[in-house]
Design a protein around this motif. Structure first.
Motif, PDB file in Angstrom:
ATOM      1  N   GLY A  35       0.818  -1.205   0.000  1.00 26.03           N
ATOM      2  CA  GLY A  35       0.000   0.000   0.000  1.00 26.03           C
ATOM      3  C   GLY A  35       0.849   1.250   0.000  1.00 26.03           C
ATOM      4  O   GLY A  35       2.053   1.218   0.298  1.00 26.03           O
ATOM      5  N   ALA A  36       0.216   2.362  -0.340  1.00 24.53           N
ATOM      6  CA  ALA A  36       0.885   3.658  -0.352  1.00 24.53           C
ATOM      7  C   ALA A  36       0.058   4.663   0.432  1.00 24.53           C
ATOM      8  O   ALA A  36      -1.179   4.670   0.335  1.00 24.53           O
ATOM      9  CB  ALA A  36       1.081   4.152  -1.787  1.00 24.53           C
ATOM     10  N   LEU A  37       0.748   5.499   1.185  1.00 26.43           N
ATOM     11  CA  LEU A  37       0.122   6.611   1.879  1.00 26.43           C
ATOM     12  C   LEU A  37       0.842   7.880   1.440  1.00 26.43           C
ATOM     13  O   LEU A  37       1.952   8.158   1.887  1.00 26.43           O
ATOM     14  CB  LEU A  37       0.218   6.427   3.400  1.00 26.43           C
ATOM     15  CG  LEU A  37      -0.464   7.500   4.252  1.00 26.43           C
ATOM     16  CD1 LEU A  37      -1.981   7.481   4.028  1.00 26.43           C
ATOM     17  CD2 LEU A  37      -0.150   7.284   5.733  1.00 26.43           C
ATOM     18  N   ASP A  38       0.237   8.614   0.515  1.00 24.21           N
ATOM     19  CA  ASP A  38       0.773   9.909   0.097  1.00 24.21           C
ATOM     20  C   ASP A  38       0.332  10.925   1.144  1.00 24.21           C
ATOM     21  O   ASP A  38      -0.859  11.059   1.436  1.00 24.21           O
ATOM     22  CB  ASP A  38       0.238  10.298  -1.281  1.00 24.21           C
ATOM     23  CG  ASP A  38       0.590   9.280  -2.354  1.00 24.21           C
ATOM     24  OD1 ASP A  38       1.707   8.753  -2.331  1.00 24.21           O
ATOM     25  OD2 ASP A  38      -0.268   9.019  -3.223  1.00 24.21           O
ATOM     26  N   VAL A  39       1.273  11.653   1.703  1.00 24.92           N
ATOM     27  CA  VAL A  39       0.945  12.507   2.842  1.00 24.92           C
ATOM     28  C   VAL A  39       0.286  13.813   2.420  1.00 24.92           C
ATOM     29  O   VAL A  39      -0.578  14.340   3.109  1.00 24.92           O
ATOM     30  CB  VAL A  39       2.210  12.775   3.685  1.00 24.92           C
ATOM     31  CG1 VAL A  39       1.915  13.718   4.847  1.00 24.92           C
ATOM     32  CG2 VAL A  39       2.757  11.448   4.219  1.00 24.92           C
ATOM     33  N   THR A  40       0.669  14.353   1.256  1.00 23.17           N
ATOM     34  CA  THR A  40       0.048  15.581   0.751  1.00 23.17           C
ATOM     35  C   THR A  40      -0.468  15.342  -0.660  1.00 23.17           C
ATOM     36  O   THR A  40      -0.155  14.331  -1.295  1.00 23.17           O
ATOM     37  CB  THR A  40       1.039  16.763   0.718  1.00 23.17           C
ATOM     38  OG1 THR A  40       1.868  16.666  -0.460  1.00 23.17           O
ATOM     39  CG2 THR A  40       1.914  16.787   1.959  1.00 23.17           C
ATOM     40  N   ARG A  41      -1.232  16.300  -1.166  1.00 21.59           N
ATOM     41  CA  ARG A  41      -1.762  16.213  -2.530  1.00 21.59           C
ATOM     42  C   ARG A  41      -0.847  16.888  -3.552  1.00 21.59           C
ATOM     43  O   ARG A  41      -1.179  16.953  -4.729  1.00 21.59           O
ATOM     44  CB  ARG A  41      -3.161  16.823  -2.587  1.00 21.59           C
ATOM     45  CG  ARG A  41      -4.188  16.075  -1.745  1.00 21.59           C
ATOM     46  CD  ARG A  41      -5.590  16.651  -1.942  1.00 21.59           C
ATOM     47  NE  ARG A  41      -6.570  15.846  -1.243  1.00 21.59           N
ATOM     48  CZ  ARG A  41      -6.972  16.068   0.006  1.00 21.59           C
ATOM     49  NH1 ARG A  41      -6.450  17.070   0.704  1.00 21.59           N
ATOM     50  NH2 ARG A  41      -7.881  15.302   0.569  1.00 21.59           N
ATOM     51  N   GLY A  42       0.280  17.417  -3.094  1.00 20.27           N
ATOM     52  CA  GLY A  42       1.215  18.059  -4.018  1.00 20.27           C
ATOM     53  C   GLY A  42       0.726  19.385  -4.552  1.00 20.27           C
ATOM     54  O   GLY A  42       1.132  19.805  -5.639  1.00 20.27           O
ATOM     55  N   GLU A  43      -0.083  20.090  -3.766  1.00 17.33           N
ATOM     56  CA  GLU A  43      -0.693  21.326  -4.265  1.00 17.33           C
ATOM     57  C   GLU A  43       0.289  22.483  -4.412  1.00 17.33           C
ATOM     58  O   GLU A  43      -0.014  23.478  -5.072  1.00 17.33           O
ATOM     59  CB  GLU A  43      -1.862  21.747  -3.365  1.00 17.33           C
ATOM     60  CG  GLU A  43      -1.491  22.112  -1.938  1.00 17.33           C
ATOM     61  CD  GLU A  43      -1.559  20.935  -0.975  1.00 17.33           C
ATOM     62  OE1 GLU A  43      -1.690  21.180   0.233  1.00 17.33           O
ATOM     63  OE2 GLU A  43      -1.475  19.780  -1.440  1.00 17.33           O
ATOM     64  N   MET A  44       1.486  22.351  -3.835  1.00 16.27           N
ATOM     65  CA  MET A  44       2.494  23.405  -3.981  1.00 16.27           C
ATOM     66  C   MET A  44       3.347  23.201  -5.224  1.00 16.27           C
ATOM     67  O   MET A  44       4.213  24.027  -5.529  1.00 16.27           O
ATOM     68  CB  MET A  44       3.390  23.431  -2.743  1.00 16.27           C
ATOM     69  CG  MET A  44       2.685  23.879  -1.476  1.00 16.27           C
ATOM     70  SD  MET A  44       2.315  25.640  -1.469  1.00 16.27           S
ATOM     71  CE  MET A  44       3.952  26.310  -1.215  1.00 16.27           C
ATOM     72  N   GLY A  45       3.130  22.118  -5.948  1.00 10.46           N
ATOM     73  CA  GLY A  45       3.926  21.830  -7.131  1.00 10.46           C
ATOM     74  C   GLY A  45       3.765  22.886  -8.207  1.00 10.46           C
ATOM     75  O   GLY A  45       2.690  23.482  -8.369  1.00 10.46           O
ATOM     76  N   THR A  46       4.845  23.125  -8.966  1.00 11.45           N
ATOM     77  CA  THR A  46       4.823  24.130 -10.029  1.00 11.45           C
ATOM     78  C   THR A  46       3.914  23.708 -11.173  1.00 11.45           C
ATOM     79  O   THR A  46       3.248  24.546 -11.787  1.00 11.45           O
ATOM     80  CB  THR A  46       6.252  24.360 -10.557  1.00 11.45           C
ATOM     81  OG1 THR A  46       7.079  24.775  -9.461  1.00 11.45           O
ATOM     82  CG2 THR A  46       6.287  25.410 -11.649  1.00 11.45           C
ATOM     83  N   ARG A  47       3.883  22.418 -11.443  1.00  9.10           N
ATOM     84  CA  ARG A  47       3.102  21.909 -12.574  1.00  9.10           C
ATOM     85  C   ARG A  47       1.924  21.059 -12.098  1.00  9.10           C
ATOM     86  O   ARG A  47       1.966  20.454 -11.026  1.00  9.10           O
ATOM     87  CB  ARG A  47       3.981  21.058 -13.480  1.00  9.10           C
ATOM     88  CG  ARG A  47       4.956  21.845 -14.335  1.00  9.10           C
ATOM     89  CD  ARG A  47       5.564  20.937 -15.384  1.00  9.10           C
ATOM     90  NE  ARG A  47       6.379  21.657 -16.328  1.00  9.10           N
ATOM     91  CZ  ARG A  47       6.809  21.143 -17.483  1.00  9.10           C
ATOM     92  NH1 ARG A  47       6.491  19.897 -17.799  1.00  9.10           N
ATOM     93  NH2 ARG A  47       7.552  21.850 -18.302  1.00  9.10           N
ATOM     94  N   ASN A  67      -2.372  -2.699  -3.388  1.00  3.43           N
ATOM     95  CA  ASN A  67      -3.663  -3.098  -2.837  1.00  3.43           C
ATOM     96  C   ASN A  67      -4.481  -1.890  -2.403  1.00  3.43           C
ATOM     97  O   ASN A  67      -5.715  -1.930  -2.420  1.00  3.43           O
ATOM     98  CB  ASN A  67      -3.480  -4.038  -1.650  1.00  3.43           C
ATOM     99  CG  ASN A  67      -2.925  -5.382  -2.072  1.00  3.43           C
ATOM    100  OD1 ASN A  67      -1.725  -5.618  -2.008  1.00  3.43           O
ATOM    101  ND2 ASN A  67      -3.789  -6.270  -2.539  1.00  3.43           N
ATOM    102  N   VAL A  68      -3.788  -0.833  -2.022  1.00 10.32           N
ATOM    103  CA  VAL A  68      -4.472   0.383  -1.595  1.00 10.32           C
ATOM    104  C   VAL A  68      -3.540   1.571  -1.774  1.00 10.32           C
ATOM    105  O   VAL A  68      -2.321   1.442  -1.620  1.00 10.32           O
ATOM    106  CB  VAL A  68      -4.936   0.273  -0.118  1.00 10.32           C
ATOM    107  CG1 VAL A  68      -3.745   0.094   0.814  1.00 10.32           C
ATOM    108  CG2 VAL A  68      -5.756   1.472   0.299  1.00 10.32           C
ATOM    109  N   ARG A  69      -4.103   2.710  -2.155  1.00  8.55           N
ATOM    110  CA  ARG A  69      -3.361   3.970  -2.162  1.00  8.55           C
ATOM    111  C   ARG A  69      -4.260   5.043  -1.568  1.00  8.55           C
ATOM    112  O   ARG A  69      -5.366   5.271  -2.073  1.00  8.55           O
ATOM    113  CB  ARG A  69      -2.911   4.363  -3.563  1.00  8.55           C
ATOM    114  CG  ARG A  69      -2.013   5.609  -3.574  1.00  8.55           C
ATOM    115  CD  ARG A  69      -1.312   5.833  -4.897  1.00  8.55           C
ATOM    116  NE  ARG A  69      -0.113   6.648  -4.704  1.00  8.55           N
ATOM    117  CZ  ARG A  69       0.879   6.748  -5.587  1.00  8.55           C
ATOM    118  NH1 ARG A  69       0.828   6.075  -6.721  1.00  8.55           N
ATOM    119  NH2 ARG A  69       1.931   7.505  -5.325  1.00  8.55           N
TER     120      ARG A  69
END
Length: 244
Positions: A35-47, A67-69
Motif C-alpha cells: 500500500g501507499a500513503l501519500d501525505v500531501t496532494r502536491g498542491e504546492m507543485g509548479t506543474r 492493494n491500496v493507495r
C-alpha cells in the motif's frame, strides 16, 4: 478494511515512484500486500493540478499493483510534527496495520520529506500505545519496522534491494505522473524534474546501487534499529552468491 504487509509513506504523489517503486513491485511479486500513503496532494507543485495529480497517482498505483493507495491530505509544504499530523497518521497506520514501512530518509533537504521521516518514526511508536488517540486506541498495532530510502543524501546503505526485473515497470510508474516530468509539448514552467535528463539520472542512480550488490539495478535503504535475523547463514550466503 484493507490491511497491508508493506506501506510506502512519502510526501508527494510521485515520491514513492521515484524512490521505492522497484522494491514495491518486487514485494508484490513475492506475494505481499502493498500500500501507499501519500501525505500531501502536491498542491504546492509548479506543474499540474491537485485533481490531475490524483488521477496520475491512480494510474501509477495500477502499474505498481498496489492493494491500496490513500492520501492523508496534510498541507503540502507545511507538514510538521504536531498533534494534528500525528493523530492523522496514527489513525492511518492503525487502519492499514503495516508490518514494514518504507519512507524518506532523515535530514532530507526537502522540509516535507525530512519532517515526514520523523513523523513516521514517531507515529510507528504512538500507534502501538493504547492511550494515544483513545478513539482508536483499541486498534493499536505492533511497532512496524521502518526502512528509509536513500535518495538525496549520501548514507551508507544497510541493504540494497535487487530490482533489476522490475526497473522498466518502475519507470512506467514514474512516467504515469505526466504533469511532473519531461514533456516537450508542455507550456508550464520548467522545474528540476522536467529536464530531459532527469529520468535518465534516476535510472543511473539505480544502476550505481545495483553495482554494489552485483546486479543491474538496485534500491538502497538504511535502518536505524538493529534487525533480528533468524538465519544469518542464509542471509550472508545469498549475498555472497552474487559475486560467485
Amino acid at each position: 478494511m484493507t490491511h497491508v504487509d508493506v506501506l510506502a509513506v512519502f510526501a508527494h504523489p510521485d515520491d514513492l515512484e521515484l524512490s521505492v517503486a522497484g522494491t514495491m513491485l518486487k514485494l508484490k511479486d513475492l506475494g505481499y500486500r502493498t500500500g501507499a500513503l501519500d501525505v500531501t496532494r502536491g498542491e504546492m507543485g509548479t506543474r499540474g493540478t491537485v485533481e490531475g495529480r490524483a488521477k496520475e497517482a491512480e494510474e501509477a498505483a495500477k502499474i505498481l499493483q498496489l492493494n491500496v493507495r490513500e492520501n492523508l491530505g496534510l498541507p503540502d509544504g507545511r507538514v510538521f510534527v504536531n498533534d494534528e499530523s500525528q493523530t492523522s497518521m496514527v489513525r492511518a497506520f492503525r487502519r492499514l496495520r503495516p508490518n514494514v514501512i518504507l519512507t524518506h530518509q532523515l535530514d532530507d533537504s526537502h522540509p516535507d520529506h525530512n519532517n515526514i521521516a520523523q513523523l513516521v518514526r514517531d507515529c510507528s511508536r504512538l500507534a502501538a500505545l493504547k492511550n494515544f488517540d483513545p478513539e482508536t486506541g483499541a486498534e493499536k498495532i505492533a511497532v512496524p519496522i521502518i526502512a528509509h530510502n536513500i535518495f538525496s543524501r549520501l548514507v551508507q546503505p544497510s541493504f540494497v534491494v535487487d530490482v533489476s526485473e522490475f526497473h522498466e515497470w518502475k519507470m512506467d510508474a514514474i512516467r504515469a505522473h505526466l504533469s511532473q516530468f519531461y514533456d516537450p509539448t508542455s507550456v508550464e514552467p520548467e522545474t528540476m524534474l522536467t529536464g530531459k535528463r532527469y529520468l535518465d539520472d534516476i535510472a543511473s542512480r539505480s544502476r550505481y546501487y545495483g553495482t554494489l550488490i552485483g546486479v543491474e539495478y538496485g534500491e538502497p535503504f538504511y535502518v536505524r534499529e538493529a534487525l533480528n535475523v533468524g538465519d544469518p547463514y542464509v542471509l550472508l550466503t545469498r549475498s555472497m552468491n552474487l559475486y560467485s
